[in-house]
Design an enzyme around this catalytic site. Structure first.
Site, PDB file in Angstrom:
ATOM      1  CE1 TYR A 160       7.713   3.534   0.833  1.00 21.49           C
ATOM      2  CE2 TYR A 160       7.489   4.761  -1.217  1.00 21.49           C
ATOM      3  CZ  TYR A 160       8.108   3.774  -0.470  1.00 21.49           C
ATOM      4  OH  TYR A 160       9.123   3.027  -1.026  1.00 21.49           O
ATOM      5  CG  ASP A 190      -0.389   0.097   2.547  1.00 24.03           C
ATOM      6  OD1 ASP A 190       0.833  -0.124   2.676  1.00 24.03           O
ATOM      7  OD2 ASP A 190      -1.117   0.386   3.502  1.00 24.03           O
ATOM      8  CG  PHE A 232       8.514  -0.840  -3.986  1.00 18.10           C
ATOM      9  CD1 PHE A 232       8.812  -1.249  -2.699  1.00 18.10           C
ATOM     10  CD2 PHE A 232       7.858  -1.733  -4.826  1.00 18.10           C
ATOM     11  CE1 PHE A 232       8.483  -2.525  -2.253  1.00 18.10           C
ATOM     12  CE2 PHE A 232       7.518  -3.003  -4.389  1.00 18.10           C
ATOM     13  CZ  PHE A 232       7.828  -3.397  -3.107  1.00 18.10           C
TER      14      PHE A 232
END
Length: 223
Positions: free
Chosen positions: A67, A65, A78
């Site tokens: 940040y 999910d 990412f």
């Protein structure tokens, strides 16, 4: 609010927005946006689909999910949008393995847009999150939507490389036809896990793409 599904994907997602689960998801996200800070901002929820059209997808890299801090999430698994932001720990490991595996010097930032533009669909399983609270939008409907994306990519005639790091991502293996596609799986890059460093995923991805005559990824990212 949840924006319109990007035009390049709309015809492949067969009216997902009209299904009851999506209406419930929209109501949930709208209520969360009203009362909390939610990441990413609405216009960036579908960045992965905006940057990687269905026809161009040759790698599907699955994250968990978004940040949870300001200036980070922008709809790519990412990846961190703000090039002045600190590089998250998982991405630091990804960058270390990038150097060790394919001898690519990583950039000084954490924005992975250059990869998405080469046909890497960088998809999180859950596409929104409440500030400071990982997994806060888990099991609200996003998984049904992103499972359908995985199924649609699985239906592509061309070989796709599915990259599944960590157990949550590997639970999606049942959605993938391993006879037609290639699965690269391994430990999650988080420092809390072990086994990612030394797994050589980047060379494995390019080897699979080369064998399928789909062209290799240029892993270099501009500073």
């Amino acid at each position: 609010m949840i924006p319109e599904i990007p035009a390049a994907w709309r015809k492949h997602l067969d009216g997902e927005r009209e299904k009851p689960y999506f209406a419930q998801l929209e109501n949930f996200v709208a209520d969360e946006q009203k009362h909390y800070t939610i990441y990413p901002p609405p216009e960036k929820i579908f960045t992965a689909l905006d940057l990687t059209a269905y026809e161009d997808a040759r790698v599907l890299l699955l994250g968990q999910d978004p940040y949870i801090q300001k200036g980070q999430a922008h709809g790519l698994a990412f990846s961190v949008e703000d090039k002045t932001a600190r590089i998250p720990p998982s991405l630091r490991n990804i960058y270390k393995e990038l150097k060790d595996d394919v001898n690519v010097t990583p950039p000084k930032h954490a924005n992975l847009t250059d990869w998405a533009k080469q046909g890497i669909l960088m998809l999180n399983v859950v596409l929104t999150v409440r500030e400071g609270q990982s997994n806060s939008h888990k099991n609200k409907g996003w998984e049904t939507f992103t499972d359908e994306i995985i199924r649609r990519v699985n239906q592509k005639n061309e070989t796709v490389v599915f990259v599944l790091w960590g157990k949550p991502a590997q639970k999606k293996i049942s959605l993938i036809d391993a006879q037609r596609h290639v699965i690269v799986q391994g430990a999650h890059p988080s420092p809390l896990a072990t086994g990612f460093l030394g797994s050589r995923p980047f060379s494995k991805i390019n080897e699979a793409l080369k064998n399928a005559n789909r062209g290799e990824i240029d892993w270099r990212i501009k500073d």
